[in-house]
Scaffold this motif. Structure first.
Motif, PDB file in Angstrom:
ATOM      1  N   VAL A 296       0.841  -1.211   0.000  1.00  0.00           N
ATOM      2  CA  VAL A 296       0.000   0.000   0.000  1.00  0.00           C
ATOM      3  C   VAL A 296       0.873   1.256   0.000  1.00  0.00           C
ATOM      4  CG1 VAL A 296      -1.767   1.283   1.285  1.00  0.00           C
ATOM      5  CG2 VAL A 296      -1.860  -1.217   1.173  1.00  0.00           C
ATOM      6  N   GLU A 297       1.964   1.241   0.793  1.00  0.00           N
ATOM      7  CA  GLU A 297       2.784   2.458   0.906  1.00  0.00           C
ATOM      8  C   GLU A 297       3.525   2.788  -0.396  1.00  0.00           C
ATOM      9  OE1 GLU A 297       2.927  -0.211   2.780  1.00  0.00           O
ATOM     10  OE2 GLU A 297       4.943  -1.073   2.805  1.00  0.00           O
ATOM     11  N   GLU A 298       3.595   1.814  -1.307  1.00  0.00           N
ATOM     12  CA  GLU A 298       4.264   2.090  -2.596  1.00  0.00           C
ATOM     13  C   GLU A 298       3.276   2.496  -3.687  1.00  0.00           C
ATOM     14  OE1 GLU A 298       6.990  -0.996  -3.850  1.00  0.00           O
ATOM     15  OE2 GLU A 298       7.590  -1.352  -1.765  1.00  0.00           O
TER      16      GLU A 298
ATOM     17  N   ASP B 129      -9.094  -9.142 -19.553  1.00  0.00           N
ATOM     18  CA  ASP B 129      -8.799  -9.642 -20.900  1.00  0.00           C
ATOM     19  C   ASP B 129      -9.398 -11.038 -21.039  1.00  0.00           C
ATOM     20  OD1 ASP B 129      -7.874 -10.375 -23.362  1.00  0.00           O
ATOM     21  OD2 ASP B 129      -5.754 -10.107 -22.921  1.00  0.00           O
ATOM     22  N   LEU B 130     -10.434 -11.148 -21.848  1.00  0.00           N
ATOM     23  CA  LEU B 130     -11.077 -12.447 -22.086  1.00  0.00           C
ATOM     24  C   LEU B 130     -10.464 -13.052 -23.342  1.00  0.00           C
ATOM     25  CD1 LEU B 130     -14.729 -11.248 -21.419  1.00  0.00           C
ATOM     26  CD2 LEU B 130     -13.467 -12.852 -20.004  1.00  0.00           C
ATOM     27  N   GLY B 131      -9.348 -13.752 -23.158  1.00  0.00           N
ATOM     28  CA  GLY B 131      -8.631 -14.303 -24.311  1.00  0.00           C
ATOM     29  C   GLY B 131      -9.091 -15.714 -24.650  1.00  0.00           C
ATOM     30  N   THR B 132      -8.623 -16.193 -25.777  1.00  0.00           N
ATOM     31  CA  THR B 132      -8.948 -17.553 -26.218  1.00  0.00           C
ATOM     32  C   THR B 132      -8.236 -18.585 -25.332  1.00  0.00           C
ATOM     33  OG1 THR B 132      -9.132 -16.745 -28.469  1.00  0.00           O
ATOM     34  CG2 THR B 132      -8.797 -19.108 -28.212  1.00  0.00           C
ATOM     35  N   ALA B 133      -7.017 -18.256 -24.910  1.00  0.00           N
ATOM     36  CA  ALA B 133      -6.228 -19.192 -24.105  1.00  0.00           C
ATOM     37  C   ALA B 133      -6.223 -18.819 -22.621  1.00  0.00           C
ATOM     38  CB  ALA B 133      -4.789 -19.241 -24.621  1.00  0.00           C
ATOM     39  N   ASN B 134      -6.285 -17.516 -22.328  1.00  0.00           N
ATOM     40  CA  ASN B 134      -6.165 -17.055 -20.934  1.00  0.00           C
ATOM     41  C   ASN B 134      -7.128 -15.923 -20.636  1.00  0.00           C
ATOM     42  OD1 ASN B 134      -3.687 -18.532 -20.037  1.00  0.00           O
ATOM     43  ND2 ASN B 134      -2.809 -17.439 -21.771  1.00  0.00           N
ATOM     44  N   ILE B 135      -7.705 -15.964 -19.430  1.00  0.00           N
ATOM     45  CA  ILE B 135      -8.402 -14.786 -18.903  1.00  0.00           C
ATOM     46  C   ILE B 135      -7.423 -14.129 -17.928  1.00  0.00           C
ATOM     47  CG2 ILE B 135     -10.337 -13.953 -17.505  1.00  0.00           C
ATOM     48  CD1 ILE B 135     -11.980 -16.269 -18.525  1.00  0.00           C
ATOM     49  N   VAL B 136      -7.224 -12.836 -18.090  1.00  0.00           N
ATOM     50  CA  VAL B 136      -6.284 -12.133 -17.206  1.00  0.00           C
ATOM     51  C   VAL B 136      -6.984 -10.924 -16.593  1.00  0.00           C
ATOM     52  CG1 VAL B 136      -4.002 -11.066 -17.001  1.00  0.00           C
ATOM     53  CG2 VAL B 136      -4.401 -12.784 -18.788  1.00  0.00           C
ATOM     54  N   LEU B 137      -6.922 -10.806 -15.263  1.00  0.00           N
ATOM     55  CA  LEU B 137      -7.366  -9.595 -14.577  1.00  0.00           C
ATOM     56  C   LEU B 137      -6.127  -8.836 -14.126  1.00  0.00           C
ATOM     57  CD1 LEU B 137     -10.264 -10.675 -14.583  1.00  0.00           C
ATOM     58  CD2 LEU B 137     -10.486  -9.883 -12.226  1.00  0.00           C
ATOM     59  N   SER B 138      -6.074  -7.546 -14.455  1.00  0.00           N
ATOM     60  CA  SER B 138      -4.928  -6.703 -14.122  1.00  0.00           C
ATOM     61  C   SER B 138      -5.427  -5.544 -13.272  1.00  0.00           C
ATOM     62  CB  SER B 138      -4.308  -6.111 -15.387  1.00  0.00           C
ATOM     63  OG  SER B 138      -4.149  -7.091 -16.374  1.00  0.00           O
ATOM     64  N   VAL B 139      -4.677  -5.224 -12.213  1.00  0.00           N
ATOM     65  CA  VAL B 139      -5.032  -4.075 -11.369  1.00  0.00           C
ATOM     66  C   VAL B 139      -3.829  -3.145 -11.326  1.00  0.00           C
ATOM     67  CG1 VAL B 139      -5.811  -3.313  -9.085  1.00  0.00           C
ATOM     68  CG2 VAL B 139      -6.515  -5.561  -9.952  1.00  0.00           C
ATOM     69  N   VAL B 140      -4.077  -1.854 -11.625  1.00  0.00           N
ATOM     70  CA  VAL B 140      -3.006  -0.851 -11.545  1.00  0.00           C
ATOM     71  C   VAL B 140      -3.467   0.281 -10.634  1.00  0.00           C
ATOM     72  CG1 VAL B 140      -2.185  -1.380 -13.886  1.00  0.00           C
ATOM     73  CG2 VAL B 140      -3.774   0.525 -13.556  1.00  0.00           C
ATOM     74  N   ASP B 141      -2.486   1.068 -10.151  1.00  0.00           N
ATOM     75  CA  ASP B 141      -2.869   2.224  -9.340  1.00  0.00           C
ATOM     76  C   ASP B 141      -3.111   3.421 -10.260  1.00  0.00           C
ATOM     77  OD1 ASP B 141      -0.382   3.285  -9.960  1.00  0.00           O
ATOM     78  OD2 ASP B 141       0.453   3.079  -7.939  1.00  0.00           O
TER      79      ASP B 141
ATOM     80  N   VAL C 177      -0.475  -3.317  -9.566  1.00  0.00           N
ATOM     81  CA  VAL C 177      -0.727  -3.555  -8.134  1.00  0.00           C
ATOM     82  C   VAL C 177      -0.914  -5.040  -7.865  1.00  0.00           C
ATOM     83  CG1 VAL C 177      -2.377  -3.139  -6.259  1.00  0.00           C
ATOM     84  CG2 VAL C 177      -1.661  -1.240  -7.729  1.00  0.00           C
ATOM     85  N   THR C 178      -1.649  -5.702  -8.736  1.00  0.00           N
ATOM     86  CA  THR C 178      -1.767  -7.160  -8.629  1.00  0.00           C
ATOM     87  C   THR C 178      -2.427  -7.691  -9.911  1.00  0.00           C
ATOM     88  OG1 THR C 178      -2.371  -8.997  -7.152  1.00  0.00           O
ATOM     89  CG2 THR C 178      -4.023  -7.288  -7.444  1.00  0.00           C
ATOM     90  N   GLY C 179      -2.526  -9.003 -10.008  1.00  0.00           N
ATOM     91  CA  GLY C 179      -3.168  -9.587 -11.188  1.00  0.00           C
ATOM     92  C   GLY C 179      -3.318 -11.081 -11.019  1.00  0.00           C
ATOM     93  N   ALA C 180      -4.141 -11.669 -11.877  1.00  0.00           N
ATOM     94  CA  ALA C 180      -4.346 -13.118 -11.822  1.00  0.00           C
ATOM     95  C   ALA C 180      -4.756 -13.609 -13.208  1.00  0.00           C
ATOM     96  CB  ALA C 180      -5.433 -13.458 -10.797  1.00  0.00           C
ATOM     97  N   THR C 181      -4.373 -14.843 -13.510  1.00  0.00           N
ATOM     98  CA  THR C 181      -4.755 -15.399 -14.815  1.00  0.00           C
ATOM     99  C   THR C 181      -5.410 -16.762 -14.620  1.00  0.00           C
ATOM    100  OG1 THR C 181      -2.906 -16.804 -15.440  1.00  0.00           O
ATOM    101  CG2 THR C 181      -2.561 -14.450 -15.659  1.00  0.00           C
ATOM    102  N   PHE C 182      -6.197 -17.136 -15.614  1.00  0.00           N
ATOM    103  CA  PHE C 182      -6.905 -18.410 -15.569  1.00  0.00           C
ATOM    104  C   PHE C 182      -6.920 -18.978 -16.988  1.00  0.00           C
ATOM    105  CE2 PHE C 182     -10.856 -20.926 -15.605  1.00  0.00           C
ATOM    106  CZ  PHE C 182     -10.611 -21.738 -14.510  1.00  0.00           C
TER     107      PHE C 182
END
Ligand SMILES: Nc1ncnc2c1ncn2[C@@H]1O[C@H](COP(=O)(O)OP(=O)(O)OP(=O)(O)O)[C@@H](O)[C@H]1O
Ligand SMILES: [Mg+2]
Length: 286
Positions: free
Chosen positions: A28-30, A41-53, A59-64
């Motif tokens: 948080v302090e950064e 991003d709803l891709g054909t191979a991967n779904i990716v959620l990206s979080v930026v400040d 800031v964080t992210g996750a893929t499926f």
């Protein structure tokens, strides 16, 4: 005009990859104050959620791994919603706050009804849709490209956008991507599709695998060459997971005669670029 002033794009992408790999958050302090922004991003191979400040730092992210969307067409609506909802919940738990708004992206040139379906998935997963952008423009935004071609070699397709003075002047999306490389490998080695996919994405086998998939890369280069006809393009920026091979840019350089630039972590360029939207006055908490 780089999209991320004072921040090195490759460093930013490596930081983002690490946050995903370690299921971690930027402390948080950064972070800069202000709302967090989310890209889906709803891709054909991967779904990716990206979080930026608010300063566009990851800031964080996750893929499926995804089979619910194919080339921008939602083929399993319920599965897509539940995958995005699960990723959203995971990131909210990690961050300790709700994520309310998200931008999303579509491949260039898809039909209006399919754009609506993509937006509906993001909404049904619990986000208010902040922006719908075309995928190569999202990549161009992160890379700060104003003039040149962005080529997104994803799972299902190769998408091309040509930009001039910051505006997209040409787009195309052709059905040749990483999936076709996997099919070629499966045939060549007599492997099942999952076995071929594992062999293709093993960095230790990169040099052995590349000559087998090179004809697919050459087909992609032919698509790019056709799209470049009549456009003054000096530099091609390649993104998307299927250009991960070490020698990919060399083949494209030779076939097109253009300068080819591949950022670090090419698979994450479009997903991270989607999150870089301008939060409006009603932006609020992400
Ligand atoms: N290290 C690697 N080497 C080779 N290919 C890879 C590597 N990592 C991922 N890929 C391939 O990249 C593709 C996925 O890339 P990406 O996540 O950009 O696609 P997508 O956005 O889901 O698909 P699309 O944009 O076509 O809808 C898959 O075919 C995957 O096998
Ligand atoms: Mg993609």
């Amino acid at each position: 005009m780089p999209a991320l002033p004072d921040i090195d794009v490759d460093t930013t992408l490596r930081d983002f990859a690490r946050l995903i790999r370690e299921a971690a958050c930027l402390p948080v302090e950064e972070r800069s104050g202000g709302p967090l922004k989310v890209g889906v991003d709803l891709g054909t191979a991967n779904i990716v959620l990206s979080v930026v400040d608010a300063a566009n730092r990851p800031v964080t992210g996750a893929t499926f791994p995804s089979t619910v969307v194919r080339d921008g067409i939602v083929v399993d609506y319920v599965g897509a919603v539940s995958a995005v909802r699960a990723l959203k919940a995971e990131l909210e738990q990690r961050l300790g706050c709700d994520l309310l708004h998200a931008a999303t992206a579509i491949p260039p040139g898809i039909h209006h009804g399919n754009v609506k379906a993509i937006a509906n998935v993001v909404e049904a997963a619990g986000f208010e849709v902040a922006e719908i952008i075309d995928e190569p423009s999202a990549a161009a935004r992160l890379l700060g490209v104003r003039d040149g071609a962005v080529v997104d070699v994803g799972g299902g397709t190769t998408g091309i956008s040509i930009l001039r003075d910051g505006k997209v002047v040409f787009t195309d999306d052709e059905a040749t991507g990483g999936t076709h490389m996997t099919l070629v490998l499966a045939g060549a080695y007599g492997l099942s599709i999952p076995e071929a996919e594992a062999r293709k994405t093993d960095p230790a086998l990169d040099r052995e695998v590349f000559p087998v998939v090179q004809p697919v890369v050459e087909k992609m280069a032919a698509i790019v060459n056709r799209c470049l006809q009549g456009h003054a393009v000096d530099t091609i920026y390649i993104v998307g997971g299927a250009c991960s091979f070490d020698q990919f840019e060399q083949v494209l350089r030779k076939a097109t005669g253009r300068t080819v630039v591949k950022p670090a972590e090419p698979l994450l360029v479009t997903p991270l670029g989607i999150a870089l939207y301008e939060a409006g006055p009603a932006g609020g908490a992400a």
